[in-house]
Structures are given as C-alpha cells and as structure tokens.
Write a protein that holds these residues in place. Structure first.
Motif, PDB file in Angstrom:
ATOM      1  N   UNK A 183       8.215  24.179  15.332  1.00 37.69           N
ATOM      2  CA  UNK A 183       8.706  23.217  14.348  1.00 37.69           C
ATOM      3  C   UNK A 183       7.687  22.101  14.131  1.00 37.69           C
ATOM      4  N   UNK A 184       7.089  21.659  15.241  1.00 39.58           N
ATOM      5  CA  UNK A 184       6.066  20.604  15.176  1.00 39.58           C
ATOM      6  C   UNK A 184       4.922  21.026  16.073  1.00 39.58           C
TER       7      UNK A 184
ATOM      8  N   UNK B 134      -3.673  25.358  10.549  1.00 37.20           N
ATOM      9  CA  UNK B 134      -2.432  26.072  10.824  1.00 37.20           C
ATOM     10  C   UNK B 134      -1.323  25.210  11.395  1.00 37.20           C
ATOM     11  N   UNK B 135      -1.629  23.987  11.801  1.00 38.65           N
ATOM     12  CA  UNK B 135      -0.606  23.122  12.391  1.00 38.65           C
ATOM     13  C   UNK B 135       0.163  22.387  11.307  1.00 38.65           C
ATOM     14  N   UNK B 136       1.438  22.070  11.625  1.00 42.69           N
ATOM     15  CA  UNK B 136       2.330  21.470  10.642  1.00 42.69           C
ATOM     16  C   UNK B 136       3.473  20.744  11.338  1.00 42.69           C
ATOM     17  N   UNK B 137       4.267  20.047  10.533  1.00 42.93           N
ATOM     18  CA  UNK B 137       5.535  19.464  10.973  1.00 42.93           C
ATOM     19  C   UNK B 137       6.539  19.862   9.898  1.00 42.93           C
ATOM     20  N   UNK B 138       7.444  20.769  10.254  1.00 34.37           N
ATOM     21  CA  UNK B 138       8.382  21.314   9.279  1.00 34.37           C
ATOM     22  C   UNK B 138       9.347  20.236   8.774  1.00 34.37           C
ATOM     23  N   UNK B 139      10.092  20.495   7.690  1.00 35.48           N
ATOM     24  CA  UNK B 139      10.930  19.452   7.086  1.00 35.48           C
ATOM     25  C   UNK B 139      11.858  18.771   8.092  1.00 35.48           C
TER      26      UNK B 139
ATOM     27  N   UNK C 285       5.102  16.253   1.953  1.00 37.20           N
ATOM     28  CA  UNK C 285       5.982  16.635   0.852  1.00 37.20           C
ATOM     29  C   UNK C 285       7.388  16.084   1.067  1.00 37.20           C
ATOM     30  N   UNK C 286       7.882  15.338   0.073  1.00 38.03           N
ATOM     31  CA  UNK C 286       9.268  14.856   0.052  1.00 38.03           C
ATOM     32  C   UNK C 286      10.026  15.759  -0.930  1.00 38.03           C
ATOM     33  N   UNK C 287      10.660  16.773  -0.388  1.00 40.78           N
ATOM     34  CA  UNK C 287      11.240  17.825  -1.221  1.00 40.78           C
ATOM     35  C   UNK C 287      12.361  17.314  -2.117  1.00 40.78           C
ATOM     36  N   UNK C 288      13.215  16.416  -1.609  1.00 36.60           N
ATOM     37  CA  UNK C 288      14.397  15.975  -2.356  1.00 36.60           C
ATOM     38  C   UNK C 288      14.040  15.236  -3.638  1.00 36.60           C
TER      39      UNK C 288
ATOM     40  N   UNK D 167      13.963  13.524   3.755  1.00 37.75           N
ATOM     41  CA  UNK D 167      13.483  14.766   4.345  1.00 37.75           C
ATOM     42  C   UNK D 167      12.051  15.022   3.861  1.00 37.75           C
ATOM     43  N   UNK D 168      11.143  15.180   4.798  1.00 37.85           N
ATOM     44  CA  UNK D 168       9.736  15.362   4.445  1.00 37.85           C
ATOM     45  C   UNK D 168       9.067  16.303   5.432  1.00 37.85           C
ATOM     46  N   UNK D 169       7.933  16.827   5.041  1.00 36.64           N
ATOM     47  CA  UNK D 169       7.213  17.723   5.927  1.00 36.64           C
ATOM     48  C   UNK D 169       5.721  17.446   5.875  1.00 36.64           C
TER      49      UNK D 169
END
Length: 212
Positions: free
Chosen positions: A67-68, A111-116, A156-159, A188-190
C-alpha cells in the motif's frame, strides 16, 4: 462534534498570501505555492533523507499488500534547516509549531508509490484513541516536493480530478477536515508510482491541539 475553526482561519490566511493559488473546488481547500524552498535547501534535505531513511509505515494498516512502499526519514528538529522550515510553515499558515508533528522526508524510487489514502485517522479504527486522544485529528497537511523525478510521482486528488506534478521547492497544502471536524473524504489522494528517477518530498502534518 467540535467545529474546526482553526482550519477556517488557516484557509483564509492562505487565500490572502501573495503567489498562492487555490485549486478551484467546492469539496476541499487545496493550495499551491511554488518556490517555497530554493535549490540548495532542497539538495540539503535530499541528502538528509538519503542518510537516514527507513521503510515507511502505516498508522491504520488495512492489510493491503504494498500500500505504501516509500522510505521515510524522521528529520531532527534540532537541525537549523529543519527548524527554519517548521517556523516558515508556521508563519505562512498561522498554525503554531506546537501543533506540528515532527517534520518527515519521504523517498520514492522507481515503482514505489502510496496508494489512495487520507491523512486523517479512521474514527472507527482500533487505534483511533491512541493517535487522537490528546492532539486530535490531523487538520492540515503541508507537502513540499524536493525535486522532479524523471517520470511519474505525481500527487493525484481523485475526488476533484486534480493531479499535481512534482516541482522542486513547490509547496502544496490542504485541509483534511470538514467544518464539523469530521474527516473530509474528498482529500483522498495518492502518490503515484515513480516511473523513472527518484522522488523526494517533505511532509508536515498539523493537529487540532498541541502535539506531543
């Protein structure tokens, strides 16, 4: 539930600050300020993160694999550069340094990320009382990009359909709570996957009450 008056005050203060852009959305207060840090400051902070990084952790771990996947550095508040940044953020926002968590740096390789996710603690979570009993919720987040990776790594702020690209020295800030003090799910952001290079950021979370 207590109204989060401090968030209203901070938002108004940021709206009036020269050079700040407010992202137009009725769903949340989100602000962008370029060149908050200069090149030498960003370079020095990247070096500190590289020297002291550890695997990032989660406060409300939901058991979702990878997830992170970033690395985190807990920055020493006794270092002059770190102390100066905390004071500058406090001066910008009007939020006392006593309400700030320790300043952290994050490093994302390919390749690393922090999911929403949101930056608030889940009121229904098992550890909510542990995290929020004294200091309250995280009512504001300040994040500063320290470089531009070769590709990827946007926030990214999806909402609200907003994607912010990394840019060295750029500060983004948002209010995490609704007017009644409850978590705003529109935050909610990623941290999207880095495709090429490495991404470095600073993160400063603020609480409703003095922290620690």
């Amino acid at each position: 539930m207590k109204r989060d008056v401090g968030s209203d005050t901070t938002a108004e203060r940021l709206r009036l600050h020269p050079g700040i852009q407010r992202v137009p959305s009725p769903k949340l207060d989100l602000f962008v300020l370029r060149d908050f840090l200069d090149g030498p400051e960003c370079a020095a902070l990247r070096a500190l993160i590289d020297a002291n990084r550890r695997p990032s952790t989660l406060a409300d771990d939901q058991g979702i694999a990878r997830f992170r996947t970033s690395e985190t550095c807990d920055l020493d508040p006794g270092q002059q550069l770190v102390a100066n940044i905390r004071q500058r953020l406090s001066g910008l926002t009007g939020i006392a340094v006593s309400h700030a968590e320790p300043l952290q740096g994050q490093r994302y390789s390919v390749g690393q990320e922090f999911k929403p996710h949101t930056d608030t603690f889940n009121p229904d979570g098992a550890d909510y009382f542990l995290h929020c009993a004294e200091a309250g919720q995280r009512n504001w987040t300040a994040m500063i990009y320290l470089n531009e990776p070769g590709e990827g790594g946007a926030t990214r702020f999806k909402a609200i359909g907003k994607t912010i690209q990394p840019e060295a020295g750029k500060l983004i800030m948002w209010s995490n709570l609704l007017a009644d003090g409850s978590p705003n799910m529109a935050t909610l952001h990623q941290g999207m996957k880095v495709r090429r290079g490495t991404k470095y950021v600073l993160t400063q979370w603020y609480r409703q009450n003095p922290y620690g």
